[in-house]
Design an enzyme around this catalytic site. Structure first.
Site, PDB file in Angstrom:
ATOM      1  N   GLY A 183       1.086  -1.008  -0.142  1.00 35.83           N
ATOM      2  CA  GLY A 183      -0.067  -0.019   0.036  1.00 35.83           C
ATOM      3  C   GLY A 183       0.855   1.306  -0.163  1.00 35.83           C
ATOM      4  O   GLY A 183       1.669   1.553   0.683  1.00 35.83           O
ATOM      5  N   HIS A 444      10.010  37.610   7.946  1.00 36.05           N
ATOM      6  CA  HIS A 444      11.088  37.046   7.441  1.00 36.05           C
ATOM      7  C   HIS A 444      12.249  36.822   8.084  1.00 36.05           C
ATOM      8  O   HIS A 444      12.453  37.411   8.983  1.00 36.05           O
ATOM      9  CB  HIS A 444      11.561  38.114   6.298  1.00 36.05           C
ATOM     10  CG  HIS A 444      12.903  38.074   5.515  1.00 36.05           C
ATOM     11  ND1 HIS A 444      12.827  37.251   4.306  1.00 36.05           N
ATOM     12  CD2 HIS A 444      14.039  38.470   5.598  1.00 36.05           C
ATOM     13  CE1 HIS A 444      13.948  37.078   3.776  1.00 36.05           C
ATOM     14  NE2 HIS A 444      15.073  37.987   4.700  1.00 36.05           N
TER      15      HIS A 444
END
Length: 465
Positions: A183, A444
């Site tokens: 899977g 930032h």
């Protein structure tokens, strides 16, 4: 036989159930919660939390292993590391235990009565609970079914011996030399990548043409690249057939119809989860079903008055935070408040390396719904914070209507992008437009700047790309 009565009975103390019970208790509602295992359900005990602990340990081990001999670019050199998985699992269990105690404490604080045992319906208002001290009958005005889900089993690969589910994978005492994963969905790849980082030779067998099929190809490309870097063999269009006679290999039918053997000390079966609806006496109350799931409306009401169902037992998406949102809503409805619930803003995260986050509609879904759309795409290769974390491989993508710029979907792939899920969900919940996101000042240097830059890109004036 003991009997108690209450206004609200919650069956299952997983994320949905315990949140529902706590919120009801905060309203002063006489609430009882029944749980046969430990509080927290699959997510806390054998799912979300322990798997992330194992994934983190694997990441740390791989970082140190990569630095051995001064191989890394950071100028750090260390001796080759070793891993004691028993200690790792003990650390993971300690985290789970603390959270178990936390949930139990929160239920007690909210004055919720907890009954330990397995509940079986007698009728729509009455359950019988088998406890260690005997049977107890609970009568309630309203009932919430929050029984959750269990790993799905393949008839030709029943759990036991070398065949394990995610539950057993999180409790192994040593790293298997060879691991076959059946899977290629998020559970299989999350755990497969973790064990590969810890030193296992991993092979993934997926019957579909590609792994992580619920995500689009552009989003999964960085994950596929990383699978190759980790040396994980991915067999697509391949079907697992069973164990070899000796039990040391997985028998596979390859995409071209040939038979093959994948050597394996352990076979991890991750082909999805199924709702836990058996053994509760649901046949005594005759609820409407959708396949194996309990059918609910947009307020989590079932086909029977006074009975609600939340979480995995009600179908996809099988996410803990979905169950929590449903549980909170149902408690408020029982308390007499008007509440609704909209699944469109639910983020979904795949904790692979790199991580995947989606919220809202994909580009194809948005195009089918709204017609003309705008897409903003910002690569982490142009983001300073991502570069300093060696996480340049990935991006943020925003999908919006072309006419009014309403944001319909947000996706990201990259190192640590799971932490952006809150911002994505908030933007959708608040009905943000591209201008709203572009006009919000983002700190930032952070990866969150990629969110703003993607919005700027969709508006036609990106600054850093």
């Amino acid at each position: 036989m003991k009997e108690i009565s209450c206004k609200l009975l919650v069956i299952g103390a997983g994320p949905g159930g315990y949140v529902c019970a706590i919120r009801a208790g905060q309203f002063g509602i006489d609430t009882v919660i029944v749980e046969f295992g430990k509080p927290g359900g699959t997510c806390l005990n054998v799912g979300c939390i322990p798997s992330k602990a194992l994934i983190h340990a694997a990441e740390e081990f791989e970082k140190i292993a990569h630095m051995a001999g001064g191989k890394g670019p950071l100028g750090i050199a260390v001796a080759p590391p070793t891993l004691d998985l028993t200690k790792t699992v003990a650390w993971k269990d300690g985290i789970v235990s603390r959270l178990n105690s936390g949930v139990a404490g929160l239920l007690k604080k909210a004055k919720v009565k907890t009954v330990q045992g397995w509940a079986t319906f007698r009728d729509g208002k009455t359950v019988e609970v088998e406890t260690e001290t005997g049977s107890q009958v609970i009568r309630a005005e309203a009932v919430v079914i929050a029984s959750g889900s269990v790993p799905a089993e393949l008839p030709f690969l029943p759990f036991g011996g070398p065949v394990i589910s995610s539950t057993e994978a999180l409790a192994l005492s040593e790293v298997p030399d060879k691991l076959a994963v059946v899977g290629g969905g998020y559970i299989g790849l999350e755990l497969g990548m973790a064990f590969a980082k810890m030193g296992a030779k991993v092979a993934v067998v997926e019957a579909l043409p590609r792994v992580l099929a619920q995500y689009d190809a552009e989003l999964t490309r960085p994950v596929l690249k990383r699978l190759g870097e980790l040396g994980i063999e991915v067999m697509l269009g391949a079907k697992a057939k069973g164990l070899s006679t000796k039990g040391d290999a997985l028998l596979v039918e390859t995409a071209d119809g040939k038979n093959a053997k994948v050597a394996a000390d352990k076979v991890l079966v991750t082909v999805g989860r199924k709702p836990l609806t058996e053994g509760w006496g649901l046949e005594q109350i005759d609820l409407d079903m959708v396949g194996r799931f309990i059918r609910i409306d947009d307020q989590c009401r079932t086909s029977m008055r006074g009975i609600y169902a939340i979480g995995d037992v009600t179908g996809e998406p099988m996410l803990a935070h979905r169950a929590m949102a449903q549980g909170e809503m149902v408690a408020e409805i029982v308390a007499g408040h008007k509440r609704g619930w909209d699944k469109r803003a639910i983020p979904a995260i795949c904790f692979t390396d790199p991580e995947l986050v989606t919220a809202g509609l994909s580009p194809d879904e948005a195009k089918a719904l709204a017609g003309e759309i705008k897409i903003g795409h910002f690569p982490f290769a142009a983001n300073g914070r991502a570069m300093t974390k060696q996480g340049e491989d990935g991006f943020v993508r925003i999908v919006a209507r072309a006419d009014n710029h309403l944001v319909l979907g947000i996706q990201a792939v990259g190192q640590g992008v799971s932490e952006l899920a809150a911002a994505f969900g908030l933007a959708l919940e608040m009905g943000a437009r591209l201008e709203d996101i572009a006009g919000t000042i983002h700190a930032h240097p952070t990866q969150g700047e990629g969110f703003q830059e993607a919005a700027l890109k969709a508006l036609g004036h990106a600054l850093h790309v």
